[in-house]
Design a protein around this motif. Structure first.
Motif, short mmCIF file in Angstrom:
data_model
loop_
_atom_site.label_atom_id
_atom_site.label_comp_id
_atom_site.label_asym_id
_atom_site.label_seq_id
_atom_site.Cartn_x
_atom_site.Cartn_y
_atom_site.Cartn_z
N PHE A 1 0.84 -1.20 0.00
CA PHE A 1 0.00 0.00 0.00
C PHE A 1 0.88 1.26 0.00
N ALA A 2 1.93 1.24 0.84
CA ALA A 2 2.83 2.40 0.92
C ALA A 2 3.55 2.61 -0.40
N ALA A 3 3.85 1.53 -1.11
CA ALA A 3 4.51 1.68 -2.42
C ALA A 3 3.60 2.47 -3.36
N GLY A 4 2.30 2.20 -3.29
CA GLY A 4 1.36 2.96 -4.11
C GLY A 4 1.33 4.42 -3.72
N LEU A 5 1.35 4.69 -2.41
CA LEU A 5 1.39 6.08 -1.94
C LEU A 5 2.64 6.78 -2.49
N LEU A 6 3.78 6.07 -2.44
CA LEU A 6 5.04 6.68 -2.86
C LEU A 6 5.08 6.96 -4.36
N VAL A 7 4.40 6.12 -5.14
CA VAL A 7 4.34 6.37 -6.59
C VAL A 7 3.72 7.75 -6.84
N ILE A 8 2.65 8.04 -6.11
CA ILE A 8 1.96 9.33 -6.28
C ILE A 8 2.77 10.46 -5.65
N LEU A 9 3.33 10.19 -4.48
CA LEU A 9 4.15 11.22 -3.82
C LEU A 9 5.30 11.63 -4.74
N SER A 10 5.94 10.66 -5.37
CA SER A 10 7.07 10.97 -6.23
C SER A 10 6.62 11.78 -7.44
N ARG A 11 5.45 11.43 -8.02
CA ARG A 11 4.96 12.18 -9.18
C ARG A 11 4.62 13.62 -8.77
N GLN A 12 4.06 13.75 -7.57
CA GLN A 12 3.69 15.07 -7.06
C GLN A 12 4.94 15.92 -6.82
N VAL A 13 5.95 15.31 -6.19
CA VAL A 13 7.20 16.02 -5.87
C VAL A 13 7.94 16.39 -7.16
N ASN A 14 8.05 15.43 -8.09
CA ASN A 14 8.69 15.73 -9.37
C ASN A 14 7.91 16.79 -10.14
N ALA B 1 9.34 12.32 -16.98
CA ALA B 1 9.16 13.66 -17.53
C ALA B 1 7.70 13.85 -17.95
N ALA B 2 7.13 12.84 -18.60
CA ALA B 2 5.73 12.92 -19.03
C ALA B 2 4.82 13.08 -17.81
N GLY B 3 5.12 12.34 -16.74
CA GLY B 3 4.30 12.41 -15.53
C GLY B 3 4.28 13.81 -14.93
N SER B 4 5.45 14.47 -14.89
CA SER B 4 5.52 15.83 -14.34
C SER B 4 4.75 16.80 -15.23
N TRP B 5 4.92 16.62 -16.53
CA TRP B 5 4.25 17.50 -17.48
C TRP B 5 2.74 17.35 -17.32
N LEU B 6 2.29 16.10 -17.15
CA LEU B 6 0.85 15.83 -17.11
C LEU B 6 0.21 16.26 -15.80
N ILE B 7 0.88 16.00 -14.66
CA ILE B 7 0.21 16.22 -13.38
C ILE B 7 -0.09 17.71 -13.18
N THR B 8 0.76 18.58 -13.76
CA THR B 8 0.51 20.01 -13.61
C THR B 8 -0.60 20.47 -14.56
N ARG B 9 -1.00 19.62 -15.48
CA ARG B 9 -2.06 19.99 -16.44
C ARG B 9 -3.40 19.32 -16.17
N ILE B 10 -3.37 18.03 -15.81
CA ILE B 10 -4.65 17.33 -15.63
C ILE B 10 -4.88 16.92 -14.18
#
Lengths: 165, 140
Positions: free
Chosen positions: B9-22, B80-89
């Motif tokens: 479960f924490a691994a899933g949280l970290l996937v999102i945390l890392s995308r958010q931080v990046n 890179a795609a993840g950072s670009w996307l999260i700030t848009r969608i």
């Protein structure tokens, strides 16, 4: 951010996100094979190392534009806080956590299913509260519907679809 | 059993945390620069951990196929795609659509390489996912 968060999402952005999921499938497959040779830690270390080299090569090619864009972004938003550089730590720790759970009775399917739950929970919280300096987004019933449908479909594939019945 | 459950479960949280931080770093720089830092910091950390634990580089490294080394390149583009996307969608849309793509392409990939797939469950799963995607793209 000075502009308010737009509520209408661009379908092309959504398509790009869908495509990046396909890229992720490839990366997971390749890194999984590397893990079969040398273990999860080695696989992650290799991916981060080769990734660093590739990122430097990419940046070298487009450095002029990237430097200008970065300067403009910093001018508009300000410098990034120190913690914003810690994304790589999250990724590294993720590998340690998943290699623990994959080798437990949860196996790969359970690890993926629980990981999916973790992803959904934190992204809902992130949009709702606008966590970590990213814009807040209103969530509505349509988001709830999308979460339920995509999570249900994914669980079906993870738990029953992969591997023969 | 509670430890592996929490770990997954924490691994899933970290996937999102890392995308958010990046994503936050990309807002002050660019998605590509952010992806570089993500990989560099992760590499430095894992190198230290590997040196402490030992046995990081397997003896059979010479026998690995060349394409093993492409995982990092794919990862750079993905991050890179993840950072670009999260700030848009946003986070929820990013999460849902990346998972959707991962699942749908995963099923196609497994079918193409002849891995065992239970068709009814995979097909029904893809239909549910496509329905969910349709919901995300409707105008508000």
């Amino acid at each position: 951010m000075t502009s308010p968060p737009t509520q209408r999402t661009n379908p092309l952005h959504l398509l790009a996100a869908f495509a990046s999921g396909g890229i992720l499938t490839l990366a997971i497959f390749v890194n999984g094979e590397a893990g079969r040779f040398g273990g999860a830690m080695f696989s992650s270390w290799l991916a981060h190392g080769t990734g660093t080299v590739v990122a430097i090569l990419f940046l070298a090619v487009v450095w002029r534009g990237q430097r200008a864009a970065a300067a403009e972004a910093t001018g508009k938003i300000g410098k990034a806080p120190l913690w914003a550089y810690a994304g790589g730590l999250c990724g590294a720790v993720t590998v340690m956590l998943t290699s623990t759970s994959v080798n437990s009775p949860l196996a790969l399917a359970g690890t993926l299913a629980l990981g999916l739950a973790g992803q959904v929970v934190l992204s809902l919280a992130a949009d709702f509260w606008g966590l970590l300096g990213l814009p807040k987004r209103k969530l509505d019933l349509r988001d709830a519907g999308a979460v339920i449908l995509i999570a249900a479909g994914s669980l079906l594939i993870i738990l029953f679809g992969l591997g023969a019945a | 059993m509670i430890i592996p459950i929490l770990a997954a479960f924490a691994a899933g949280l970290l996937v999102i945390l890392s995308r958010q931080v990046n994503g936050r770093l990309s807002m002050s720089t660019t998605p590509l620069i952010s992806s570089f830092w993500n990989h560099f910091v992760g590499f430095a950390f894992l190198t230290v951990v590997g040196l402490v634990i030992g046995g990081l580089i397997p003896a059979n490294i010479a026998e690995m196929p060349w394409w093993i080394y492409t995982g990092g390149a794919i990862g750079v583009v993905f991050v890179a795609a993840g950072s670009w996307l999260i700030t848009r969608i946003g986070a929820v849309n990013s999460t849902l659509l990346v998972i959707a793509g991962q699942m749908v392409f995963g099923v196609i990939f497994d079918l193409l390489r002849g891995a065992p797939v239970t068709i009814w469950a995979a097909a029904l799963g893809v239909v549910l996912i496509l329905a969910g995607m349709w919901l995300t793209q409707r105008k508000r």
